[in-house]
Motif scaffolding. Structure first.
Motif, PDB file in Angstrom:
ATOM      1  N   GLU A 182       0.990  -1.818   0.221  1.00 50.78           N
ATOM      2  CA  GLU A 182      -0.205  -0.315  -0.031  1.00 50.78           C
ATOM      3  C   GLU A 182       0.993   1.535  -0.088  1.00 50.78           C
ATOM      4  OE1 GLU A 182      -3.009  -0.384  -0.281  1.00 50.78           O
ATOM      5  OE2 GLU A 182      -3.117  -2.089   0.077  1.00 50.78           O
ATOM      6  N   ALA A 183       2.141   0.975  -0.234  1.00 47.21           N
ATOM      7  CA  ALA A 183       2.756   2.658   0.307  1.00 47.21           C
ATOM      8  C   ALA A 183       3.319   2.837  -0.269  1.00 47.21           C
ATOM      9  CB  ALA A 183       4.444   2.113   1.849  1.00 47.21           C
ATOM     10  N   ARG A 184       4.055   3.836  -0.548  1.00 47.98           N
ATOM     11  CA  ARG A 184       4.893   4.617  -1.101  1.00 47.98           C
ATOM     12  C   ARG A 184       6.069   4.645  -0.999  1.00 47.98           C
ATOM     13  NH1 ARG A 184       4.515  11.528  -2.937  1.00 47.98           N
ATOM     14  NH2 ARG A 184       6.789  11.113  -4.484  1.00 47.98           N
ATOM     15  N   PHE A 185       6.776   4.925  -0.062  1.00 46.58           N
ATOM     16  CA  PHE A 185       7.885   4.781   0.524  1.00 46.58           C
ATOM     17  C   PHE A 185       7.905   4.091   1.845  1.00 46.58           C
ATOM     18  CE2 PHE A 185       8.440   9.354  -1.574  1.00 46.58           C
ATOM     19  CZ  PHE A 185       8.666   8.656  -2.045  1.00 46.58           C
ATOM     20  N   GLY A 186       8.918   3.333   2.287  1.00 44.18           N
ATOM     21  CA  GLY A 186       8.994   2.020   3.365  1.00 44.18           C
ATOM     22  C   GLY A 186      10.499   1.911   3.639  1.00 44.18           C
ATOM     23  N   VAL A 187      10.583   1.547   5.208  1.00 39.74           N
ATOM     24  CA  VAL A 187      12.168   1.199   5.542  1.00 39.74           C
ATOM     25  C   VAL A 187      11.319   0.262   6.744  1.00 39.74           C
ATOM     26  CG1 VAL A 187      13.525   1.852   7.563  1.00 39.74           C
ATOM     27  CG2 VAL A 187      12.526   3.741   6.185  1.00 39.74           C
ATOM     28  N   VAL A 188      12.055  -0.907   5.944  1.00 40.29           N
ATOM     29  CA  VAL A 188      12.160  -2.277   6.609  1.00 40.29           C
ATOM     30  C   VAL A 188      13.316  -2.330   8.042  1.00 40.29           C
ATOM     31  CG1 VAL A 188      12.737  -4.676   6.468  1.00 40.29           C
ATOM     32  CG2 VAL A 188      11.525  -3.757   4.677  1.00 40.29           C
ATOM     33  N   GLY A 189      12.507  -2.038   9.015  1.00 45.17           N
ATOM     34  CA  GLY A 189      13.108  -2.609  10.445  1.00 45.17           C
ATOM     35  C   GLY A 189      13.067  -2.382  11.638  1.00 45.17           C
ATOM     36  N   ASP A 190      12.991  -2.391  12.821  1.00 45.51           N
ATOM     37  CA  ASP A 190      12.762  -2.305  13.981  1.00 45.51           C
ATOM     38  C   ASP A 190      11.998  -1.581  14.646  1.00 45.51           C
ATOM     39  OD1 ASP A 190      11.960  -2.324  17.013  1.00 45.51           O
ATOM     40  OD2 ASP A 190      13.489  -3.763  17.109  1.00 45.51           O
ATOM     41  N   TYR A 191      11.084  -0.387  14.215  1.00 48.83           N
ATOM     42  CA  TYR A 191      10.966   1.080  14.803  1.00 48.83           C
ATOM     43  C   TYR A 191      11.223   2.001  16.228  1.00 48.83           C
ATOM     44  CZ  TYR A 191       8.066   0.665  18.787  1.00 48.83           C
ATOM     45  OH  TYR A 191       7.679   0.022  20.181  1.00 48.83           O
ATOM     46  N   LYS A 192      11.894   1.131  16.647  1.00 49.61           N
ATOM     47  CA  LYS A 192      12.609   1.262  17.916  1.00 49.61           C
ATOM     48  C   LYS A 192      14.206   1.756  17.704  1.00 49.61           C
ATOM     49  CE  LYS A 192      10.651  -2.054  21.318  1.00 49.61           C
ATOM     50  NZ  LYS A 192      10.702  -3.488  21.412  1.00 49.61           N
ATOM     51  N   LYS A 193      14.854   0.977  16.205  1.00 44.09           N
ATOM     52  CA  LYS A 193      15.631   1.980  16.232  1.00 44.09           C
ATOM     53  C   LYS A 193      15.505   3.000  14.946  1.00 44.09           C
ATOM     54  CE  LYS A 193      19.171  -1.746  17.176  1.00 44.09           C
ATOM     55  NZ  LYS A 193      18.510  -2.889  17.054  1.00 44.09           N
ATOM     56  N   VAL A 194      14.150   2.507  13.571  1.00 41.13           N
ATOM     57  CA  VAL A 194      13.835   3.983  13.352  1.00 41.13           C
ATOM     58  C   VAL A 194      13.427   4.939  13.599  1.00 41.13           C
ATOM     59  CG1 VAL A 194      12.381   3.752  10.778  1.00 41.13           C
ATOM     60  CG2 VAL A 194      13.512   1.911  11.391  1.00 41.13           C
ATOM     61  N   LEU A 195      12.330   4.870  13.911  1.00 35.84           N
ATOM     62  CA  LEU A 195      12.022   6.157  14.790  1.00 35.84           C
ATOM     63  C   LEU A 195      12.337   6.914  15.342  1.00 35.84           C
ATOM     64  CD1 LEU A 195       8.852   6.913  14.473  1.00 35.84           C
ATOM     65  CD2 LEU A 195       8.754   5.730  16.927  1.00 35.84           C
ATOM     66  N   PRO A 196      13.263   6.966  16.215  1.00 37.04           N
ATOM     67  CA  PRO A 196      13.831   7.905  17.002  1.00 37.04           C
ATOM     68  C   PRO A 196      14.821   9.063  15.868  1.00 37.04           C
ATOM     69  CG  PRO A 196      14.028   6.297  18.189  1.00 37.04           C
ATOM     70  CD  PRO A 196      13.679   5.672  17.469  1.00 37.04           C
ATOM     71  N   ALA A 197      15.546   8.397  14.587  1.00 32.56           N
ATOM     72  CA  ALA A 197      16.309   8.316  14.008  1.00 32.56           C
ATOM     73  C   ALA A 197      15.561   9.758  13.062  1.00 32.56           C
ATOM     74  CB  ALA A 197      17.063   7.635  13.365  1.00 32.56           C
ATOM     75  N   PHE A 198      14.285   8.667  12.707  1.00 30.79           N
ATOM     76  CA  PHE A 198      13.632   9.330  12.107  1.00 30.79           C
ATOM     77  C   PHE A 198      13.563  10.596  12.329  1.00 30.79           C
ATOM     78  CE2 PHE A 198       8.775  10.074  10.260  1.00 30.79           C
ATOM     79  CZ  PHE A 198       9.844  10.527   9.063  1.00 30.79           C
ATOM     80  N   THR A 199      13.031  10.707  13.901  1.00 30.06           N
ATOM     81  CA  THR A 199      11.558  11.986  14.112  1.00 30.06           C
ATOM     82  C   THR A 199      12.969  12.829  14.051  1.00 30.06           C
ATOM     83  OG1 THR A 199      10.426  10.606  15.255  1.00 30.06           O
ATOM     84  CG2 THR A 199      10.945  12.848  16.499  1.00 30.06           C
ATOM     85  N   ALA A 200      14.222  12.696  14.992  1.00 27.86           N
ATOM     86  CA  ALA A 200      15.084  13.793  14.926  1.00 27.86           C
ATOM     87  C   ALA A 200      15.600  14.485  13.570  1.00 27.86           C
ATOM     88  CB  ALA A 200      16.585  13.511  15.269  1.00 27.86           C
ATOM     89  N   LYS A 201      16.092  13.609  12.292  1.00 28.96           N
ATOM     90  CA  LYS A 201      16.430  13.997  10.985  1.00 28.96           C
ATOM     91  C   LYS A 201      15.103  14.729  10.761  1.00 28.96           C
ATOM     92  CE  LYS A 201      18.596  13.878   7.835  1.00 28.96           C
ATOM     93  NZ  LYS A 201      20.329  14.520   7.995  1.00 28.96           N
ATOM     94  N   VAL A 202      13.735  14.627  10.876  1.00 30.84           N
ATOM     95  CA  VAL A 202      12.388  15.259  10.506  1.00 30.84           C
ATOM     96  C   VAL A 202      12.434  16.418  11.172  1.00 30.84           C
ATOM     97  CG1 VAL A 202       9.979  15.300  10.883  1.00 30.84           C
ATOM     98  CG2 VAL A 202      11.075  13.544   9.876  1.00 30.84           C
ATOM     99  N   LYS A 203      12.900  16.406  12.423  1.00 34.80           N
ATOM    100  CA  LYS A 203      13.403  17.393  13.473  1.00 34.80           C
ATOM    101  C   LYS A 203      13.830  18.651  12.655  1.00 34.80           C
ATOM    102  CE  LYS A 203      11.156  17.294  17.564  1.00 34.80           C
ATOM    103  NZ  LYS A 203      12.184  16.129  19.205  1.00 34.80           N
ATOM    104  N   GLU A 204      15.038  17.676  12.717  1.00 39.10           N
ATOM    105  CA  GLU A 204      16.382  18.794  11.598  1.00 39.10           C
ATOM    106  C   GLU A 204      16.037  19.511  11.075  1.00 39.10           C
ATOM    107  OE1 GLU A 204      20.270  16.542  11.356  1.00 39.10           O
ATOM    108  OE2 GLU A 204      20.289  17.700   9.610  1.00 39.10           O
ATOM    109  N   LEU A 205      15.364  18.485   9.744  1.00 38.82           N
ATOM    110  CA  LEU A 205      14.721  19.149   8.247  1.00 38.82           C
ATOM    111  C   LEU A 205      13.676  20.373   8.177  1.00 38.82           C
ATOM    112  CD1 LEU A 205      14.356  16.113   6.610  1.00 38.82           C
ATOM    113  CD2 LEU A 205      16.132  18.116   5.592  1.00 38.82           C
ATOM    114  N   LEU A 206      13.034  20.591   9.639  1.00 35.24           N
ATOM    115  CA  LEU A 206      11.470  21.570   9.469  1.00 35.24           C
ATOM    116  C   LEU A 206      12.114  22.402  10.441  1.00 35.24           C
ATOM    117  CD1 LEU A 206       8.996  18.912  10.470  1.00 35.24           C
ATOM    118  CD2 LEU A 206       9.894  20.320   8.367  1.00 35.24           C
ATOM    119  N   GLY A 207      13.666  22.939  11.151  1.00 38.15           N
ATOM    120  CA  GLY A 207      14.532  23.076  10.902  1.00 38.15           C
ATOM    121  C   GLY A 207      13.228  23.720  12.815  1.00 38.15           C
TER     122      GLY A 207
END
Ligand SMILES: Cc1cc2nc3c(=O)[nH]c(=O)nc-3n(C[C@H](O)[C@H](O)[C@H](O)COP(=O)(O)OP(=O)(O)OC[C@H]3O[C@@H](n4cnc5c(N)ncnc54)[C@H](O)[C@@H]3O)c2cc1C
Ligand SMILES: Nc1ncnc2c1ncn2[C@@H]1O[C@H](COP(=O)(O)O)[C@@H](O)[C@H]1O
Lengths: 267, 332
Positions: free
Chosen positions: B307-332
């Motif tokens: 169903e998805a357009r983009f995806g990451v295969v992996g444990d959310y416990k590892k993916v989520l913090p890094a993703f959140t941090a990067k999103v915050k950085e990009l959005l300033g």
């Protein structure tokens, strides 16, 4: 001590992997898939649970009705092994129809034959066609009030107190029996049958009623009694092109995902 | 048989205004009425309805029937079914549309049985058959795995309850002309056999899930209430609402009002971030209107990747913090 009736439908497991689902477009029916087992429709198990909770608190009798064909006895007897008292199967080629009107009519006639009842329970929708009508239909045909869908049902003095699920909350509704209630998953997990219950259910005789037994008018059953017609049944096509974002580590993949969302202006 | 003509919408009121679902039905109903060369009407039941009739005309109705009665203040099955039966018999509409809302889910089937006609619940598309001129009612079945097209050939009105966001409202146009009239409820209070004794609201603070443009949804794989709290910084950074699949609601990790799906809320955001959920058909039924689904799941075979357009295969416990941090950085 209330007399209760629960209507349950036997269906193919609705939580089978979506990939295994196929339809026969000509017959406008789902095709039986290899390895997908039959189950009691999940909300109907919760309807049985709702009745059992009343019985736990106040006693009473629970009669289960199921209309269908190709019953798998171990499956359809599950309500008995959970603690219901009687199971009656409605089986007759004349009943065969997925139409809500025809189904509700046959069930309402069977309920009249059972006779005395204070509460009738149904699931909020059968997890095959997801029609969501038969409960209200039965109530209308029996001329009794209905409350749909419920997350809690209690007997307080001689009144029935029901929590009706609505968007962002619930309403507390009171009514007097006889009453029909449809049950939703918010009610909570149905109990697991105990070994003793399973053994008792295995021994239990299960009567089968046909159209004549319930005094049904053939013009209101099956195709003749149907009000809606399915013109077409199909599986929608999906593009299914997911781009998997990678990285040296999962953390890097996660960062790359954020960058990708930025690049595509999604954030 | 009386001649059944026109498209009628059974409206609802939310916060003193016409509900979003009603505006959608008026928009969709307008198209059907024009196609058939018939009128579009709205029937509104309630108490103290004021100027809502005019509003309905601005959103597309040719005629508005107001049934104003203290007994109709809140939705109650017996009262609403009786009044709608009366209105339908008086106006004799060809098509009657309702919303798949708390009210419509309860009212539509009971009314259909009273009128001895068919209704299709949870429709996602409505069309007029060019030959028969009958209403084609498309709805998901088998938990959203398939769709079925229904038609009601022999009885009238043809009834459909329509899913949220399936139809588009018209732009408000106060220059539109129409007629507002009243119908007496004529209710005998003794026919109302149920009594609402309390209403309990479980509203969640922040962006409303069904209106949100970004939704972050957690599934069973989250594992706990605490894990759901880890979604909050991401949701905050994105101005997103938090959603859930059914198991987290059933397990009490989050309120039931967060459930997205066939029997939960219908969302259609631009961005839908699905974390640790498998993508069951019943869940997708609630978010298939999302323009971009992003999946984070440790199982590469999970259906959500279909169903998805983009995806990451992996444990959310590892993916989520890094993703959140990067999103915050990009959005300033
Ligand atoms: C009639 C009917 C109506 C229903 N209505 C709804 C509805 O409205 N909404 C709804 O959501 N469901 C509904 N359901 C239930 C539905 O069928 C599924 O059971 C449910 O959606 C599954 O939720 P899930 O994806 O969170 O859980 P699962 O299917 O158990 O998936 C969990 C996923 O999490 C992944 N995972 C686990 N741990 C991790 C980790 N650490 N990191 C990353 N990924 C991980 C796993 O790989 C798995 O894919 C309904 C069912 C029926 C029968
Ligand atoms: N064939 C059947 N046998 C027994 N009960 C049924 C049957 N079909 C529907 N019901 C009951 O009616 C409810 C709503 O079904 P439906 O309107 O088909 O979605 C189900 O959850 C059952 O409780």
């Amino acid at each position: 001590m209330p007399n209760m009736i629960v209507c349950v439908k036997q269906i193919a497991d609705p939580e089978a992997p979506p990939g295994s689902f196929k339809v026969d477009e000509a017959a406008k029916r789902a095709m039986p898939a290899a390895g997908v087992s039959q189950v009691v429709s999940p909300f109907d198990e919760q309807a049985v649970e709702a009745a059992l909770r009343i019985k736990d608190a106040h006693g009473g009798k629970i009669t289960v009705l199921s209309l269908g064909k190709d019953f798998v006895m171990d499956v359809i007897k599950k309500p008995l092994s959970m603690g219901a008292d009687e199971l009656i199967l409605l089986q007759d080629p004349a009943f065969e129809s997925d139409d809500s009107h025809a189904t509700a009519y046959a069930l309402a006639m069977a309920i009249k034959k059972v006779g005395e009842y204070d509460l009738v329970f149904c699931g909020r929708q059968a997890a095959d066609w997801d029609a969501g009508q038969v409960g209200s239909g039965i109530a209308e045909l029996l001329g009794i009030p209905s409350i749909t869908p419920a997350q809690k049902v209690e007997l307080v003095d001689s009144k029935i107190k029901v929590e009706r699920v609505v968007t962002d909350g619930y309403e507390v509704i009171e009514a007097s029996p006889p009453l029909l209630i449809t049950v939703s998953n918010e009610l909570g997990e149905p109990r697991y049958p105990k070994l003793k219950g399973i053994m008792a259910a295995a021994k239990k005789e299960v009567p089968t009623w046909n159209a004549q037994d319930i005094g049904a008018d053939p013009a209101k059953l099956g195709a003749a009694g149907a009000r809606a017609k399915v013109l077409k049944l199909f599986i929608p096509v999906k593009e299914g092109k997911c781009e998997i974002i990678e990285g040296e580590s999962l953390e890097e993949a996660a960062e790359n995902l954020a960058l990708k969302l930025r690049e595509t202006r999604l954030i | 048989m009386a001649e059944y003509k026109g498209v009628m919408v059974c409206g609802e009121i939310s916060d003193g205004k016409l509900a979003a679902s009603t505006l959608e039905l008026l928009g969709g109903g307008r198209g059907l009425a024009d196609n058939l060369g018939e009128e579009l009407s709205l029937v509104l039941l309630g108490s103290g309805l004021g100027d809502l009739g005019k509003e309905a005309i601005a959103f597309g109705a040719d005629k508005v029937y107001i049934v104003d009665d203290p007994l109709l203040k809140d939705y109650q099955t017996d009262a609403y079914v009786a009044v709608m039966e009366k209105v339908v018999k008086q106006v004799a509409p060809n098509i009657l549309l309702l919303g798949t809302t708390s009210m419509g889910r309860d009212l539509a089937p009971r009314l259909a049985f009273r009128l001895d006609t068919a209704v299709s619940m949870d429709c996602v598309a409505l069309d007029i058959d060019p030959d028969s001129k009958l209403l084609l009612q498309t709805r998901p079945v088998y938990g959203g795995n398939a769709k079925a097209v229904y038609v009601c050939e022999d009885t009238k009105p043809q009834m459909a309850a329509v899913r949220a966001k399936a139809l588009d409202p018209l732009e408000r146009d106060d220059a539109r002309k129409g007629e507002v009239s009243a119908i007496e409820a004529g209710l005998d209070p003794s026919i109302i056999r149920t009594k609402v004794v309390d209403t309990v609201k479980e509203e969640v603070a922040g962006v409303k899930l069904e209106d949100a443009d970004v939704v972050v949804t957690g599934g069973r794989g989250m594992g706990s209430t605490e894990a759901f709290q880890e979604l909050e910084p991401l949701a905050k950074a994105l101005g997103a609402a938090i959603g859930a699949t059914r198991p987290p609601c059933d397990n009490g990790w989050v309120p039931a009002s967060l459930q997205v799906g066939l029997t939960g809320k219908i969302v259609s955001p631009t961005l839908y971030i699905a974390v640790a959920l498998s993508g069951s058909s019943q869940h997708i039924a609630g978010c298939s209107g999302a323009k971009n689904i992003i999946a984070i799941n440790k199982d590469p075979e999970a259906n959500i990747f279909k169903e998805a357009r983009f995806g990451v295969v992996g444990d959310y416990k590892k993916v989520l913090p890094a993703f959140t941090a990067k999103v915050k950085e990009l959005l300033g």
